[in-house]
Design an enzyme around this catalytic site. Structure first.
Site, mmCIF file in Angstrom:
data_model
loop_
_atom_site.group_PDB
_atom_site.id
_atom_site.type_symbol
_atom_site.label_atom_id
_atom_site.label_comp_id
_atom_site.label_asym_id
_atom_site.label_seq_id
_atom_site.Cartn_x
_atom_site.Cartn_y
_atom_site.Cartn_z
ATOM 1 N N PHE A 148 32.059 27.802 70.820
ATOM 2 C CA PHE A 148 32.302 28.808 69.788
ATOM 3 C C PHE A 148 30.949 29.386 69.387
ATOM 4 C CE2 PHE A 148 32.653 30.606 65.610
ATOM 5 C CZ PHE A 148 33.787 31.393 65.730
ATOM 6 N N ASP A 233 22.395 26.964 70.206
ATOM 7 C CA ASP A 233 23.104 27.560 69.080
ATOM 8 C C ASP A 233 23.202 26.511 67.972
ATOM 9 O OD1 ASP A 233 24.829 28.622 67.227
ATOM 10 O OD2 ASP A 233 26.225 29.449 68.699
ATOM 11 N N LYS A 262 24.396 30.871 58.984
ATOM 12 C CA LYS A 262 25.173 30.133 57.992
ATOM 13 C C LYS A 262 24.301 29.613 56.843
ATOM 14 C CE LYS A 262 29.020 29.006 61.062
ATOM 15 N NZ LYS A 262 29.966 29.964 60.494
#
Length: 346
Positions: A148, A233, A262
């Site tokens: 993801f 990531d 985030k």
């Protein structure tokens, strides 16, 4: 089964507004939040809930951390947005401080995590053509199944989630998918056309999948042998979530590029970045990439406050100690409705 409160008319009306006027890209719980502080949120009826979701890791410091709120308020009184046609007094310090925190050499600020991943893919491709010598339009990026990395058209092109892909084609070419945690399959997929390997140190949306010991070091070796870049990531797993600044730190592995997001915005601003080697990010030239809001003064001020919090080591230690406590207590429930406990830190 989750037990939720009966909705009063105000909450029901607000949910009806959401359903009537917003695109149905989420299916939220029937709870309407109005206030939050620390680990707690309060709905419009005054009910309190412990927030276990943590904004998909965007709230690593909790809701409305006072130092982060203070940094935002101070910057709001000065300047919030400039064009990148100008310098501003928060941009350079933010890039330097984030690079020093992550042990990297250069930073490309963006907004969302997906933008950071898109940016890293663009950089890797240009590096492959200009530095590695891959023939034009032949560069490939190897990714892991069940990944993801976001929901843009290019990113869902290499997703293996049918929900993310269905009805969104045609898809962007240039990606090769291999099983996560299988270094041999990765090595077999890498060729002279491979620009980079893009991998999550811990797969988040796939179900908090921690790879086998030695896998990430194996990925690093494959990249070194092939002259390819390793892109980590760390948008969900980074910034103290696992107990270290970066999840790769647990394996003593260094990436060429990191995507961050985030928690970098402290739960206040959308802030993301690509951090990495100067000779890789340095392939970009003016006009080739950019963002109206990326690296804006307000985002940089909040990001700098995040970096200051992380520089103390307090949150890394909290994630380590609380994670150990959480895993131990959940482990006691294995066989009593819990099948397995996976994760690292929090």
């Amino acid at each position: 089964m989750t037990t939720l409160p009966d909705l009063d008319s105000r909450a029901a009306d607000l949910i009806d507004l959401d359903e009537r006027w917003s695109a149905h890209t989420y299916h939220p719980l029937p709870v309407v939040l109005a206030e939050a502080e620390g680990a707690w949120v309060t709905d419009v009826d005054g009910r309190h809930y412990l927030d276990f979701l943590s904004g998909y890791s965007a709230l690593n410091f909790g809701h409305r951390h006072p130092e982060l709120v203070r940094a935002a308020r101070e910057q709001l009184d000065r300047v919030t947005l400039t064009s990148r046609a100008f310098h501003h007094d928060q941009f350079g310090p933010f890039c330097r401080e984030l690079a020093e925190l992550t042990g990297t050499e250069m930073v490309l600020p963006m907004n969302s995590g997906a933008e950071a991943v898109e940016s890293a893919v663009k950089v890797a491709r240009k590096w492959a053509y200009r530095v590695k010598g891959v023939p034009e339009d032949r560069a490939e990026v190897v990714v892991a199944a069940s990944n993801f990395h976001g929901r843009t058209t290019t990113i869902v092109s290499f997703s293996t989630d049918d929900t993310a892909r269905a009805d969104f084609g045609p898809f962007t070419p240039g990606f090769v998918v291999v099983p996560y945690g299988d270094a041999e399959a990765l090595a077999a997929a890498v060729t002279e056309r491979t620009a980079a390997v893009l991998v999550e140190p811990i797969q988040g949306e796939a179900g908090v999948i921690v790879p086998p010991d030695g896998y990430l070091a194996g990925v690093r070796r494959v990249c070194d042998d092939a002259g390819a870049l390793l892109i980590a990531d760390e948008i969900q797993s980074g910034l103290a979530r696992t107990g270290t600044v970066l999840a790769l730190d647990h394996e003593h592995v260094t990436a060429d590029l990191y995507t961050l997001g985030k928690a970098l915005g402290g739960g206040i601003m959308p802030v993301s970045a690509v951090a990495g080697r100067a000779d890789v990010l340095g392939v970009l030239r003016p006009g080739e990439h950019g963002s109206t809001f990326g690296g804006n003064p307000l985002a940089c001020a909040v990001g700098r406050a995040v970096v200051r919090l992380l520089s103390t080591g307090e949150f890394q230690q909290r994630a380590t100690s609380l994670g150990a406590r959480l895993h131990a207590r959940l482990g006691d429930l294995v066989g009593q409705g819990v099948a397995e406990v996976r994760g690292r830190g929090l």
